[in-house]
Design an enzyme around this catalytic site. Structure first.
Site, mmCIF file in Angstrom:
data_model
loop_
_atom_site.group_PDB
_atom_site.id
_atom_site.type_symbol
_atom_site.label_atom_id
_atom_site.label_comp_id
_atom_site.label_asym_id
_atom_site.label_seq_id
_atom_site.Cartn_x
_atom_site.Cartn_y
_atom_site.Cartn_z
ATOM 1 N N LYS A 25 7.175 -34.468 15.450
ATOM 2 C CA LYS A 25 8.265 -33.704 14.830
ATOM 3 C C LYS A 25 7.681 -32.412 14.293
ATOM 4 O O LYS A 25 6.493 -32.357 13.965
ATOM 5 C CB LYS A 25 8.870 -34.508 13.671
ATOM 6 C CG LYS A 25 10.253 -34.059 13.271
ATOM 7 C CD LYS A 25 11.333 -34.688 14.131
ATOM 8 C CE LYS A 25 12.698 -34.093 13.855
ATOM 9 N NZ LYS A 25 13.765 -34.762 14.610
ATOM 10 N N ASP A 35 16.694 -29.784 16.647
ATOM 11 C CA ASP A 35 17.034 -30.667 15.522
ATOM 12 C C ASP A 35 17.916 -29.822 14.597
ATOM 13 O O ASP A 35 18.384 -28.755 15.000
ATOM 14 C CB ASP A 35 15.772 -31.168 14.807
ATOM 15 C CG ASP A 35 16.076 -32.242 13.754
ATOM 16 O OD1 ASP A 35 16.632 -33.289 14.127
ATOM 17 O OD2 ASP A 35 15.799 -32.028 12.562
HETATM 18 P P1 NDP Z 1 23.410 -29.785 13.069
HETATM 19 O O1 NDP Z 1 22.602 -28.753 12.390
HETATM 20 O O2 NDP Z 1 24.114 -29.452 14.323
HETATM 21 O O3 NDP Z 1 24.507 -30.394 12.060
HETATM 22 C C1 NDP Z 1 24.173 -30.908 10.835
HETATM 23 C C2 NDP Z 1 25.441 -31.151 10.044
HETATM 24 O O4 NDP Z 1 25.095 -31.700 8.774
HETATM 25 C C3 NDP Z 1 26.193 -29.866 9.788
HETATM 26 O O5 NDP Z 1 27.572 -30.138 9.780
HETATM 27 C C4 NDP Z 1 25.716 -29.470 8.401
HETATM 28 O O6 NDP Z 1 26.624 -28.665 7.679
HETATM 29 C C5 NDP Z 1 25.600 -30.846 7.760
HETATM 30 N N1 NDP Z 1 24.688 -30.776 6.629
HETATM 31 C C6 NDP Z 1 23.423 -30.300 6.605
HETATM 32 N N2 NDP Z 1 22.916 -30.340 5.382
HETATM 33 C C7 NDP Z 1 23.883 -30.856 4.629
HETATM 34 C C8 NDP Z 1 23.972 -31.148 3.271
HETATM 35 N N3 NDP Z 1 22.960 -30.880 2.449
HETATM 36 N N4 NDP Z 1 25.131 -31.702 2.816
HETATM 37 C C9 NDP Z 1 26.162 -31.955 3.648
HETATM 38 N N5 NDP Z 1 26.139 -31.682 4.949
HETATM 39 C C10 NDP Z 1 25.012 -31.149 5.419
HETATM 40 O O7 NDP Z 1 22.422 -31.028 13.279
HETATM 41 P P2 NDP Z 1 22.577 -32.246 14.263
HETATM 42 O O8 NDP Z 1 23.996 -32.643 14.376
HETATM 43 O O9 NDP Z 1 21.811 -31.942 15.488
HETATM 44 O O10 NDP Z 1 21.761 -33.363 13.490
HETATM 45 C C11 NDP Z 1 22.358 -34.170 12.475
HETATM 46 C C12 NDP Z 1 21.433 -35.325 12.144
HETATM 47 O O11 NDP Z 1 21.214 -36.105 13.308
HETATM 48 C C13 NDP Z 1 20.045 -34.952 11.632
HETATM 49 O O12 NDP Z 1 19.646 -35.967 10.735
HETATM 50 C C14 NDP Z 1 19.197 -35.011 12.878
HETATM 51 O O13 NDP Z 1 17.848 -35.241 12.557
HETATM 52 C C15 NDP Z 1 19.828 -36.206 13.551
HETATM 53 N N6 NDP Z 1 19.610 -36.288 14.982
HETATM 54 C C16 NDP Z 1 20.005 -35.277 15.815
HETATM 55 C C17 NDP Z 1 19.819 -35.407 17.165
HETATM 56 C C18 NDP Z 1 20.329 -34.378 18.113
HETATM 57 O O14 NDP Z 1 20.197 -34.603 19.319
HETATM 58 N N7 NDP Z 1 20.943 -33.306 17.670
HETATM 59 C C19 NDP Z 1 19.115 -36.571 17.742
HETATM 60 C C20 NDP Z 1 18.843 -37.619 16.791
HETATM 61 C C21 NDP Z 1 19.047 -37.444 15.461
HETATM 62 P P3 NDP Z 1 26.749 -27.089 8.002
HETATM 63 O O15 NDP Z 1 27.641 -27.016 9.205
HETATM 64 O O16 NDP Z 1 27.380 -26.532 6.764
HETATM 65 O O17 NDP Z 1 25.372 -26.574 8.264
#
Ligand code: NDP
Length: 451
Positions: free
Chosen positions: A126, A166
């Site tokens: 990572k 990520d």
């Molecule tokens: P994104 O950046 O696309 O989305 C993250 C989401 O979480 C956004 O809606 C963001 O809000 C919200 N968020 C972030 N910080 C906070 C916070 N402090 N409070 C509330 N909401 C928050 O990321 P992903 O969807 O790609 O990833 C989401 C999770 O899934 C992570 O934990 C990642 O490690 C995990 N993951 C992702 C994979 C992937 O393929 N994408 C694979 C496996 C795991 P805002 O829109 O305001 O930024």
């Protein structure tokens, strides 16, 4: 003191101020006790756990870049290469101001087991930076990504370490990083996954984590004689994972009532419309507050500034909870609310969104609980399929990738389910996933000697 407890104490002592890493190690080791206790003397002799909890390598570097006003900034970049027993290191790059080495060690450690579960030959790693992409111009993002890659390129490669996206690292960032890697190395190879379709990306990679979460959830429910169609869901987050989880849940006949972001959360009784989310988050890249402009009957509730939790989402009465935002966003009180409201299943789309107390509470109250390292493995599995396509210099159709994704997610569920049953913990998918992943990595480590 047992070997496991000694190692947990050692991790805490040797990695001070890294609570997320401690939490991840504790969660995994606690659930593999049954295997470790039965082999304690041999494992101690071979220092199996010491080798498992210490990354093979971690790189920390300076990332200087210049903003649009001509001011220079310096961020810190990291790559944690945790374990390469079963393949090249593989895991995402997180760009977020909260990024620390401890956070990346937690994610890298989890990644080792997750990747093992996919059945594909990928080790765990990572990386990322405390750079905050929010509010930056395209040129600033490019400047950062190029500078980041100017150091990272010497540590990665298609057969060494293959980073992916990520939080904060989407297609745009991967494109800029890939361009800089190619320029520095003069090699066109599959060194990053999540690439654009015109330069080696895989169809269905964008959808993979969210879709995979639902394929896993559907199989888990079906094996417990429950049909997903007609069920209500609460989703947190509104990013990549959340959007495609909502799309697939809706296609499977479930209704998603909520989603959230850093600013607040949405309750939409008619079912969250993922096409609107795509417009708000992928095109406009703005706050969820906009959602009610498209759907006046939905309700938006703002959060206090700096609030990292999704408490509001978990007060809604639903059958299935799908936390897809970020780590530690369901605590014990949230778990109590969900259970009191009759939740049947919780499946993690994000990494470690449920804290240890909440996880335990769900399990003690008969809730089917799918841990992220199994249920969100669809993203990395499809990254593995992207690597295969790059090596073959071929592109598979969406249907072909999606079919492989489905079969991988179903096999991950059964690997976790079978391991749980084998060790007398039927229905405990947390233990099952950890044991199945651990056994695979251990096998490869043993075969390769003390390295
Ligand atoms: P994104 O950046 O696309 O989305 C993250 C989401 O979480 C956004 O809606 C963001 O809000 C919200 N968020 C972030 N910080 C906070 C916070 N402090 N409070 C509330 N909401 C928050 O990321 P992903 O969807 O790609 O990833 C989401 C999770 O899934 C992570 O934990 C990642 O490690 C995990 N993951 C992702 C994979 C992937 O393929 N994408 C694979 C496996 C795991 P805002 O829109 O305001 O930024």
């Amino acid at each position: 003191m047992s070997y496991i407890d000694e190692i947990i104490d050692q991790v805490v002592a040797q990695n001070p101020d890294e609570p997320l890493f401690h939490q991840a190690v504790r969660e995994v080791l606690d659930t593999i006790r049954v295997v470790v206790d039965a082999n304690e003397a041999q494992f101690r002799k071979d220092a199996v756990l010491e080798r498992l909890v210490n990354p093979e390598r971690q790189v920390k570097f300076r990332v200087p870049w210049v903003d649009d006003q001509g001011n220079a900034h310096v961020n810190t970049g990291y790559r944690v290469q945790f374990n390469s027993a079963i393949g090249p290191y593989k895991g995402g790059l997180r760009l977020d101001k909260s990024v620390t080495l401890g956070m990346l060690k937690f994610l890298g450690f989890e990644q080792v087991f997750k990747n093992a579960l996919t059945t594909l030959p990928m080790g765990g790693g990572k990386g990322g930076s405390d750079f905050d992409p929010k509010g930056k111009s395209d040129r600033e993002i490019m400047a950062f990504c190029q500078s980041f890659m100017t150091e990272l390129f010497r540590h990665i490669g298609a057969d060494t370490d293959v980073p992916a996206g990520d939080l904060g690292t989407g297609g745009r960032e991967i494109g800029y990083m890939f361009g800089q890697y190619k320029r520095l190395k003069n090699v066109y190879e599959g060194v990053l996954t999540g690439k654009g379709l015109s330069f080696g990306g895989s169809l269905a990679r964008t959808e993979a984590t969210g879709y995979g979460l639902l394929y896993f959830t559907k199989e888990m429910l079906a094996c417990n004689n429950i049909d997903i169609a007609g069920k209500t869901c609460a989703v947190s987050g509104s990013g990549n994972v959340a959007i495609y989880a909502i799309q697939k849940a809706t296609q499977m006949g479930a209704k998603v009532l909520t989603c959230s972001d850093r600013t607040g959360w949405i309750y939409d009784e008619e079912g969250v419309d993922y096409t609107i989310l795509k417009e708000i988050k992928e095109v406009k890249r703005t706050s969820l507050a906009e959602y009610v402009n498209y759907r006046p009957n939905a309700k938006y509730t703002a959060k206090a500034a700096g609030d990292n939790m999704d408490h509001g989402v978990w007060t809604v009465k639903v059958d299935i909870a799908l936390p897809c935002g970020r780590e530690n966003t369901i605590d014990l009180d949230d778990a109590k609310n969900l259970v009191a409201n009759g939740v049947i299943a919780v499946a993690e789309g994000a990494n470690m969104p449920t804290n240890l107390e909440a996880t335990k509470y769900f399990q003690e109250n008969g809730v089917l609980f799918a841990p992220g390292k199994a249920s969100n493995a669809g993203g990395v599995a499809t990254s593995g399929l992207e690597m295969s396509q790059n090596s073959e210099r071929l592109s598979w159709s969406f249907e072909e990738v999606d079919a492989k994704l489905q079969s991988i997610m179903i096999s991950i569920f059964h690997a976790a389910d079978d391991a749980a049953k084998k060790y007398g913990m039927e229905g405990n998918y947390v233990a099952g996933a950890n044991i199945a992943g651990f056994e695979k990595v251990l096998n490869a480590m043993n075969a390769q000697g003390i390295v």
